[in-house]
Design a protein around this motif. Structure first.
Motif, short mmCIF file in Angstrom:
data_model
loop_
_atom_site.label_atom_id
_atom_site.label_comp_id
_atom_site.label_asym_id
_atom_site.label_seq_id
_atom_site.Cartn_x
_atom_site.Cartn_y
_atom_site.Cartn_z
N UNK A 1 0.83 -1.20 0.00
CA UNK A 1 0.00 0.00 0.00
C UNK A 1 0.86 1.25 0.00
N UNK A 2 1.94 1.23 0.76
CA UNK A 2 2.87 2.36 0.82
C UNK A 2 3.93 2.19 -0.26
N UNK A 3 4.02 3.18 -1.13
CA UNK A 3 4.96 3.13 -2.25
C UNK A 3 6.13 4.07 -2.08
N UNK A 4 6.07 4.97 -1.12
CA UNK A 4 7.20 5.87 -0.86
C UNK A 4 7.22 6.19 0.63
N UNK A 5 8.36 6.58 1.16
CA UNK A 5 8.47 6.82 2.61
C UNK A 5 7.60 7.99 3.06
N UNK A 6 7.08 7.86 4.26
CA UNK A 6 6.34 8.93 4.94
C UNK A 6 7.01 9.20 6.28
N UNK A 7 7.07 10.44 6.66
CA UNK A 7 7.68 10.85 7.93
C UNK A 7 6.60 11.48 8.80
N UNK A 8 6.43 10.93 9.99
CA UNK A 8 5.50 11.49 10.97
C UNK A 8 6.24 12.00 12.19
N UNK A 9 5.70 13.01 12.82
CA UNK A 9 6.33 13.66 13.97
C UNK A 9 5.56 13.31 15.23
N UNK A 10 6.27 12.73 16.21
CA UNK A 10 5.69 12.42 17.51
C UNK A 10 6.09 13.54 18.46
N UNK A 11 5.12 14.24 18.99
CA UNK A 11 5.35 15.41 19.84
C UNK A 11 5.11 15.04 21.30
N UNK A 12 6.02 15.52 22.15
CA UNK A 12 5.92 15.27 23.59
C UNK A 12 5.62 16.58 24.32
N UNK A 13 5.28 16.47 25.61
CA UNK A 13 4.84 17.64 26.37
C UNK A 13 5.97 18.64 26.60
N UNK A 14 7.22 18.19 26.57
CA UNK A 14 8.34 19.13 26.74
C UNK A 14 8.82 19.69 25.41
N UNK A 15 7.96 19.62 24.39
CA UNK A 15 8.20 20.19 23.06
C UNK A 15 9.32 19.49 22.28
#
Length: 392
Positions: free
Chosen positions: A243-257
């Motif tokens: 299903x995924x044909x190219x890389x995707x980058x996601x950002x995981x955000x924490x409470x201390x920024x």
């Protein structure tokens, strides 16, 4: 005097609808039409691009021909004014040609906007009265962070930091005017030189996604669903492999920024290090990841075989790649067969196993906490070496 509901336009008499007056009988001094209807107007939504159409826009390799600007020619003139016949040479030097510079930009995510040819601006010709020609302007080519520049198969530059620059082609030097050749032996030189041509090169640009963590697994293991669950990224999800044909980058955000970048690498298959199933194109993006997240489907029989095959493919592609800090994620724990295979998986491997369900969100907190531990360890390691860690 016509009534309010009539208007005269040309030779004909047109009937217009009467304008209603507000309460009180006074006409407003300003128009309320725009304010009234702008609230009811729906905002234009961004068109959703499918995964296959997005592949056209995502480009991770590009061949570029770059040519520096040509230097301006030297000037050829002699100074002359009333009552001063022999003023001497006054031809100025030409301007230098402009460079072609590759600049890493964090806002760029693909090489699709890079054109196949770039040339710097030419320098201007030298003028009279010892006036030098203007230098040619530089041409900046924005490329994503993590771009590798190769020439004849050799790596000449690696742009891994935002704002980092590399001069791909130097501009030619400007020519000398006849003023430059003035000497005691030659008081009236007529010699001047043209500008030099700019440097010409053919470069190959390769993009390697820069992220802190990389989701590695076989097709349909649930990597895209997991990235959607822990970040705001929206990769395509389907009940079929690849299903995924190219890389995707996601950002995981924490409470201390603090922000941790997680890359969803397309699914690998056996023989990926031999470029089966575009394996080389997918494995290229794992090199930049500081730690790995192996996603294993717990619902299949003997899930530890998947982990062994994944590490084998990484090790065959690049030695030491499978030895990076990692954690094993057992996905689809909401299924009955997965709960049976979980204790068997823990007996077969020594790495830490985090069982979760990307679909229902079970036990995602443990993954987020361990992901932060891996990130903090990476930051401390880079600071102890005197290097600055990658920040998003």
């Amino acid at each position: 005097m016509l009534p309010r509901c009539w208007a005269l336009r040309g030779p004909a008499l047109l009937l217009l609808s009467p304008v209603p007056l507000p309460a009180g009988g006074r006409r407003p001094t300003f128009s309320t039409t725009c304010a009234r209807y702008s609230k009811n107007r729906r905002l234009r939504q961004k068109r959703v691009i499918s995964e296959r159409k997005l592949t056209r826009y995502f480009v991770d390799h590009r061949k570029v021909r770059v040519v520096g600007g040509q230097g301006g020619g030297g000037g050829h003139s002699f100074y002359s004014e009333p009552r001063k016949i022999f003023g001497g040479p006054d031809g100025g030097n030409g301007g230098d040609g402009g460079h072609v510079i590759l600049k890493a930009d964090q806002q760029m995510k693909s090489l699709s906007s890079v054109l196949p040819f770039y040339q710097g601006f030419h320098g201007e010709k030298g003028g009279s009265k010892n006036c030098y020609g203007a230098n040619g302007a530089y041409v900046y080519v924005k490329v994503p962070v993590g771009t590798l520049v190769k020439e004849d198969g050799k790596v000449v530059a690696d742009l891994t930091q935002h704002g980092e620059e590399y001069v791909a082609a130097y501009g030619g030097a400007g020519g000398k005017g006849n003023r430059f050749f003035l000497s005691n032996e030659n008081r009236a030189p007529t010699l001047f030189t043209p500008g030099e041509p700019g440097q010409e090169r053919v470069l190959n640009l390769e993009l390697k996604t820069t992220a802190h963590a990389g989701l590695v697994g076989f097709p349909n293991a649930g990597k895209s669903s997991l990235l959607r669950a822990i970040s705001s990224a929206k990769p395509a999800v389907g009940a079929y492999p690849f299903t995924t044909l190219n890389p995707h980058v996601g950002i995981v955000r924490y409470q201390d920024y603090e922000q941790v970048a997680v890359a969803d690498i397309p699914g690998l298959i056996k023989g990926a290090h031999q470029n089966r199933g575009l394996g080389m194109a997918f494995l290229r993006h794992i090199e930049r990841c500081r730690f790995l997240l192996y996603v294993v489907d717990l619902s299949v029989s003997q899930p530890w075989i998947q982990l062994q095959d994944l590490k084998y493919e990484l090790e065959q592609y690049k030695k030491g790649l499978s030895e990076r800090p990692c954690v094993v994620i057992g996905n689809k724990i909401d299924l009955a067969q997965s709960r049976i295979n979980l204790p068997l998986l823990k007996e077969q491997i020594d790495d830490r196993v985090i069982a979760l369900s990307a679909l229902t969100g079970d036990n995602l907190e443990e993954l987020l906490l361990h992901l932060r531990e891996l990130y903090d360890t990476y930051v401390k390691t880079e600071q102890s070496r005197g290097q600055s860690p990658v920040k998003w």
